[in-house]
Write an enzyme that holds these catalytic residues in place. Structure first.
Site, PDB file in Angstrom:
ATOM      1  N   ASP A 363       0.809  -1.130   0.055  1.00 20.29           N
ATOM      2  CA  ASP A 363      -0.019   0.190  -0.113  1.00 20.29           C
ATOM      3  C   ASP A 363       0.886   1.344  -0.041  1.00 20.29           C
ATOM      4  OD1 ASP A 363      -2.419   1.731   0.548  1.00 20.29           O
ATOM      5  OD2 ASP A 363      -1.453   1.828   2.644  1.00 20.29           O
ATOM      6  N   ASP A 563      -1.206  -0.211   6.370  1.00 16.19           N
ATOM      7  CA  ASP A 563      -1.235   0.081   7.586  1.00 16.19           C
ATOM      8  C   ASP A 563      -2.797   0.681   7.953  1.00 16.19           C
ATOM      9  OD1 ASP A 563      -1.421   2.479   5.894  1.00 16.19           O
ATOM     10  OD2 ASP A 563      -1.124   3.861   7.486  1.00 16.19           O
ATOM     11  N   ASP A 567      -6.874  -1.636   4.447  1.00 18.18           N
ATOM     12  CA  ASP A 567      -5.675  -2.627   4.359  1.00 18.18           C
ATOM     13  C   ASP A 567      -5.994  -3.815   4.817  1.00 18.18           C
ATOM     14  OD1 ASP A 567      -4.392  -0.851   2.251  1.00 18.18           O
ATOM     15  OD2 ASP A 567      -3.363  -0.148   4.228  1.00 18.18           O
TER      16      ASP A 567
END
Length: 670
Positions: A363, A563, A567
């Site tokens: 990410d 994080d 996610d």
């Protein structure tokens, strides 16, 4: 007392397996110093017994003691010394063997050592009988020492548990239990004290030692507005901290819970060794019995004494301690090595998976970037003749009650008293798109391009300037009024993380982000990613990971690092999920298999290297132990190996395997 309970919980093994496996998880019954003293005393007495036992035989070669009374007295004294030495070093082993038999756990290493040593006594091999027990206890001591060293880096985390907090209440400072402090309470932390709860600094300036949580040796500067975690040590000034999480949800509590459960998730090799020991040990006992009985019955010239001795050698060599100790110890050492660098691994099985990773998916926001957004561009459209100041004011008012990082960046860029006086109603947050609110009687849309298209907003003006970042489009009553560009700073170690991952054997790196294609392309190319996917909703990330998991060319495993709350599904779906533990959401941390405490992506490559090093040592120990044992078993049955070689095949091989596993304890930090 609670710390002791925690330590015991961490050291608990739930498997009813070969008892030598449990040494990895259960503390020694005897203090380390007493064990060493017992071995030394037994060794001294044993040395004296050997001298008295072999000296007359050496002298008999030259007929010195022949026919004298001394020849009869000396062996008797040596037997007494052998017995004393055996009781000192072997009584506890025999006792455990009897106790385990009474509890139904017959076939373990205590049983094997007891049968082998007592069998040697019955055939008159007194030096070998004591040697089996003495060297077995020496091996036990070094096993306990190695286990203690490997556990120390993990159990040191138990020391971060706070035992008190100083609560500021009614103008007074009161000492209380951390569990009793509530959210929004103000606590005072003096220099040298450990911060007991997560919070935000409201007064004071200092430096915090974060090494116990993040592995970082350099103190971190903290000041008013800084977020701090429980477990940090305040080094300089007095701090006042507003608590943002109760103790049960604090960083310390989460870390302790993670580490208490870390050893319960076993790697495939460790599970195999446990199952192997359960079936292997009974099979060995049966095989040894057959070696002792069958040849004398079938071969006319075979002597019972000879084949019983060979069977005892077979028992000693075949003890599986080298495997059931060194394999779990290797994984435990790997977890400890990772924890020293602020990498929390929830179980040894995740180390095994991490060692086989060939695809790394990231990410962007908060993982590769700092998650601190700033406004870098304001571009009003000509539709309603809205100025730059008015455009950012409208966007800020619309996002005023949101806690999203983008909302915070807008508030930081536009500060005015009118924000609190605006009449905002009917706030609707559209997942993955933005906000739809009623502002002073008008319907305001603030979000990405997908929001504008879903709400049928026309005449959207693209960003003409070479701005890269997150674009917040704004519309009033269906009329497009402009967009604001918000950028996030890339972490300094992000580029190095990608490079080091490729050095560690990762063949494909992928970036997933909800940002525009331009922003994603710039960051992906700048950091060296092999592929990127942009304009993604949370569900799209899962779909892309599913697609990557099904690629036919993949030979290894896939890791995903993120994080945020969005996610968590991707972290859970990947082969091994990694979360940023410093700024990451609770849900992401809960879903993850590995936690990076200092939020630095370069630690991911370090975790991969530790995992590969751990697995390499595991395979080395398995190969070495099995090859030496099978060789000595073969030689023992043929009569080409004696009891001393058997002792090496058990204790010596175990000792060498333990030393090899202990290499994980001296891995240099990066």
């Amino acid at each position: 007392m609670d710390d002791v309970k925690r330590d015991r919980n961490l050291a608990h093994c739930t498997d009813e397996c070969c008892s030598c496996t449990s040494k990895i998880y259960v503390a020694d019954e005897q203090p380390e110093g007493n064990g060493l003293l017992r071995i030394i005393i037994a060794a001294v007495i044993y040395s004296g017994a050997l001298i008295l036992y072999y000296l007359p035989r050496l002298r008999n070669n030259v007929s010195v003691f022949s026919g004298t009374a001394t020849v009869e007295i000396v062996p008797a004294l040596s037997l007494v010394l052998f017995l004393i030495s055996y009781l000192i070093c072997g009584f506890s082993v025999v006792k455990r063997a009897v106790k385990n038999i009474l509890h139904g756990n017959i076939f373990d290493e205590n049983f094997l050592m007891s049968v082998a040593s007592l069998g040697a006594v019955t055939i008159g091999q007194y030096p070998e009988a004591v040697a089996v027990m003495l060297f077995y206890q020496v091996g036990e001591y070094f096993e306990d020492f190695a286990v203690g060293r490997s556990r120390r880096s993990i159990t040191n985390l138990m020391k971060i548990r706070p035992d008190k907090a100083f609560l500021k209440k009614d103008g007074r400072i009161v000492q209380v239990e951390p569990e009793s402090v509530k959210i929004d309470d103000i606590i005072v932390v003096k220099p040298g004290e450990r911060i007991p709860l997560d919070g935000i600094v409201t007064a004071g300036k200092s430096y915090a030692d974060t090494s116990s949580l993040t592995g970082e040796s350099v103190p971190r500067e903290i000041y008013e507005g800084s977020e701090v975690m429980s477990g940090y040590i305040n080094t300089v000034g007095v701090l006042e901290v507003r608590v943002t999480r109760v103790y049960e949800e604090s960083a310390v509590s989460r870390i302790l819970n993670l580490m208490e459960n870390a050893v319960e998730s076993k790697a495939r090799q460790e599970q195999f060794i446990t199952r192997f020991a359960r079936f292997y040990t009974p099979a060995v006992c049966i095989a040894a019995l057959l070696v002792a009985v069958i040849p004398p019955l079938l071969i006319p010239a075979a002597e019972w004494h000879t084949w019983l001795y060979r069977a005892l050698i077979f028992l000693v060599v075949s003890c599986p301690c080298a495997l059931v100790i060194s394999v779990p110890l290797s994984f435990f050492g790997g977890i400890g090595a990772a924890s020293r660098e602020g990498i929390l691994v929830k179980g040894s099985n995740y180390l095994e998976v991490l060692a086989h990773v060939d695809t790394a998916v990231f990410d962007k926001t908060g993982t590769l970037t700092k998650g601190v957004f700033i406004v870098t561009g304001i571009h009003p459209a000509n539709s309603l003749r809205v100025s730059s100041e008015e455009l950012i004011a409208i966007a800020t008012h619309a996002e005023y009650y949101s806690n999203h990082p983008i909302s915070r960046s807008l508030k930081a860029a536009h500060r005015c008293e009118r924000c609190e006086k605006c009449i905002i109603g009917n706030v609707e947050e559209i997942s993955g798109q933005g906000l739809r609110v009623q502002l002073d009687g008008s319907i305001v849309l603030a979000g990405n391009l997908a929001l504008m298209e879903s709400q049928k907003v026309s005449d959207i003006v693209p960003c003409e300037k070479n701005d890269t970042g997150t674009i917040v489009h704004v519309a009033i009553d269906g009329v497009y009024v402009g967009h604001i560009v918000i950028s996030d700073e890339v972490k300094p170690s992000a580029g190095k993380a990608v490079i080091e991952l490729k050095k560690a054997g990762v063949t494909k790196t992928v970036l997933l982000t909800g940002d525009t294609k331009e922003t994603a392309e710039k960051i992906a190319n700048g950091l060296g990613f092999d592929a990127y996917y942009s304009d993604l909703l949370p569900g799209d990330k899962v779909a892309h990971v599913e697609k990557l998991l099904k690629e036919e060319k993949r030979n290894g495993r896939l890791l995903f690092c993120g994080d945020g709350i969005n996610d968590a599904p991707v972290i859970a779906r990947s082969d091994v999920g990694i979360a940023m533990g410093g700024l990451g959401s609770d849900i992401a941390v809960e879903a993850a298999d590995i936690i990076i405490m200092n939020d630095e992506p370069v630690k991911i490559s370090r975790a991969v290297k530790i995992a590969k090093h751990t697995l390499r040592i595991v395979y080395e120990n398995i190969g070495f132990a099995l090859s030496v044992k099978f060789l000595l078993l073969f030689l023992g049955v043929l009569g080409l190996a004696d009891m001393w070689m058997a002792v090496f095949g058990d204790v010596g091989v175990t000792f060498i395997a333990i030393l090899n596993a202990m290499r994980l304890l001296i891995l240099k930090k990066e």
